[in-house]
Design an enzyme around this catalytic site. Sequence first.
Site, short mmCIF file in Angstrom:
data_model
loop_
_atom_site.label_atom_id
_atom_site.label_comp_id
_atom_site.label_asym_id
_atom_site.label_seq_id
_atom_site.Cartn_x
_atom_site.Cartn_y
_atom_site.Cartn_z
N ASP A 11 0.86 -1.18 0.00
CA ASP A 11 0.00 0.00 0.00
C ASP A 11 0.90 1.22 0.00
O ASP A 11 2.12 1.12 -0.07
CB ASP A 11 -0.96 0.00 1.20
CG ASP A 11 -2.31 0.60 0.83
OD1 ASP A 11 -2.35 1.80 0.47
OD2 ASP A 11 -3.32 -0.11 0.90
N HIS A 71 -2.73 3.47 -4.95
CA HIS A 71 -2.14 3.08 -3.66
C HIS A 71 -0.67 2.70 -3.88
O HIS A 71 -0.19 1.70 -3.34
CB HIS A 71 -2.91 1.92 -3.03
CG HIS A 71 -4.21 2.34 -2.41
ND1 HIS A 71 -4.27 3.02 -1.20
CD2 HIS A 71 -5.50 2.19 -2.83
CE1 HIS A 71 -5.55 3.25 -0.91
NE2 HIS A 71 -6.31 2.78 -1.88
N GLU A 80 -9.75 3.14 -5.46
CA GLU A 80 -9.39 4.49 -5.03
C GLU A 80 -8.22 5.09 -5.81
O GLU A 80 -7.24 5.58 -5.25
CB GLU A 80 -9.07 4.49 -3.52
CG GLU A 80 -10.25 4.09 -2.65
CD GLU A 80 -9.92 4.09 -1.18
OE1 GLU A 80 -10.81 4.41 -0.37
OE2 GLU A 80 -8.77 3.74 -0.81
#
Length: 798
Positions: A202, A254, A318
């Site tokens: 991440d 990410h 995202e």
Amino acid sequence: MVFPRRLVLLLCSLMTAYPALAAPAGDLPLMPWPQKVERPAGQGELVLNNAVTIAVRGDDMGDAVERWRERIARQTGWVLKPQPAQPGAPTISIVIKQKVAAVPQADSDERYQLSVTSDGVKLTANTRFGAMRGMETLLQLIQNGPRHTAIPLVSIEDVPRFPWRGLLLDSARHFMPLPDILRQLDGMAAAKLNVFHWHLTDDQGWRFASARYPKLQQHASDGQFYTAEQMREVVRYAAARGIRVVPEIDLPGHASAIAVAYPELMSAPGPYEMERRWGVLKPVLDPTKEATWTFIDALVGELVAIFPDGYLHIGGDEVDDSQWKANPAIQNVMKAKGLADSHALQAWFNQRVEKILEKHQRRMVGWDEIFHPDLPKSILIQSWQGQDALGNIASQGYKGILSTGFYLDQPQSTAYHYRNEVLPQGLHDVDVIAADDSAQSWAFTLPRLKGSPVEGSFTLINHPQHGWRGFIDFNGKSRRALHDIQWLSDTQLTFRVDTWMGDTQAVFTLNDRQLSGYTLLGNARYPTTGSKLDAVPAGRAPVVPSIAQSSNIIGGEAALWAENVVAPVLDIKLWPRAFAVAERLWSAQDVNDVSNMYQRLEAIDSWSTVSVGLRQHTQQVEQFTRLGGSRGVLPLQILAQAIEPAQYYTRQHLKFQAGNYHQFEPLNRFADALPAESEEVRQINGWVSALIADPESSESAGALRHVFSRWQHNVPDVLALTSENYQLAALKPVVQDVETLAGLGIRLVDVVARQGTLNPDERAVIQKQLDSAALTRDEVVIAAVTPLQRLLNATVAE
């Protein structure tokens, strides 16, 4: 380790009496509840001693038999006698019909049959994986009674409802040491969960040691990563317990950790530093560079060499597209390929990733954002956006699994997760307004601590014979039915609805076309305002796939994201709530009685600490010992009975407001040592219900007075701790409010028990005290406010 007295009493009752099956789930200490449980008419039990033996026919189970015997020894406290290599008349006989590969597959057969008679135990399974699931059931049934250790006579036939029953563990935001991960695998096996989704990368850390791109772990892990051999150990350990391991590396967003190590792969030149903040961040891979595809292909090759499962998770959620929009070369490629927007670019990116996975004989898993009709139906979508998104996926022929409602990093009640049905449900005409109905609709605005307000409307419908029903329309969401509508006065009402934010309860005053009051998101109050509407608004119906399409929904995963989780409190966050999620994924859909679930969960909580070695209670004692020092843990344990961590994302949003929403924020508060909900407050709510229903119930009144007196007597010891440890100092006003509330509790119990009255001035003073005590402070909420509010509502005004 300190357990509540009622838990001890419950365990004793389970040890001595096993009631006949109550549809659909009974009172045996089992979780998940099996598909079919039958008890003989006379019931009875099989008595055990330390000569217990286990024999397996049909497959080589490795060291499983010895593990099971060790757990029996832990559960009973016995030193077991050595068993012969081939027991002639084994206590537990396991028959496996088909020998299969030791590595579990997506379609592994997990069914089993278990028979306990006075002659012994017979466990029959088609494969080794069914035998593993059946042994967990058997181990849960072994109980120590007042006279001996025994197993109830029972016949069980069992098979999971869904084949994909997972747990996501985030090792990227905060690193999780290997022993802690292996322990969670033991817990997963005990709960019959079968997919370990390992979030390895991440923005804040890269935990997968790459041989081809070593700067990833050298520059983007702070030295905390897993070697190839350590990851293989996790795979071996999981497989021995019937658990698949699906690794996740985030692509294309990410990607801050990738940017630190290999900035040349990014869509903007940088420079980049290790990211410590939480949130959606900008770095994103450049899909127009061939070096990016060489990088992805090499990493997939390394993962495939370590993780044998047929699925590989690419994340895909995202994606901040600002770097893509600002990069002329990327925009030119988009124009050349006719890609209208960033969503189309990501779909093109995922198509190419899917081809790489196909080359390596792997199938793609990703979050909602990867869904696109240009991708093959072989992909699997993991939904964090909810049942509507999942229903849409299934309706279009794609496979999906649900995680919305199963986020265990959010403090939420176990009941909320347990009510979270995986298959999308319809409204059953709750929003159809008939001629003899009267309806009123209200708009509302609920500001949050971070992000935009939650807005929408709700409609209340009254039928002359059937009473109140209703529905709610959150902006951008499908319509949901309201539950437990109650008018507290002529102008004040309350209702409940499960939402993506958690157990959501409205306490609204409707007066002169104006709405005021608050919304409880879990246990945290959020002020809410609104106004009456002139007409019932149009809404969006839930997306409910057909029965045939619903077969595309193959299960779900609990998720434990690690922004607010570190290894010393890992078990507190996961267990025992994960057992309830496991039951939702394994057991029949109509196994949904919340009270029955909690009764069994208490027994499983205790069993899992002893038999499985989970550390939810031990970790709390360790944290309380650190906070309490030489004064011990008892004052904090008693205080914890009244208090819960602020639920929903309240804690994260408070950290964001304070500028502490980052990797180095200490997770050392009292709140961090608390389970998601107070079992004691849940019990108090039960006593309050009994007292309101029968004011002459001396048992309920006495139990409440006893608890409130204990809290009062504990206050001086806790206040001393708040003066001696700076990490507890912010709790001082909370402790003082607990003392006040304990006194109010005794007063209100007395009034309700004698069916007395309160004058308006005293009611107003008490209400003000409750409202003040309900505030979130130091990231905790005094959960005891809720049952006290119910007592106040039950009192009669003069």
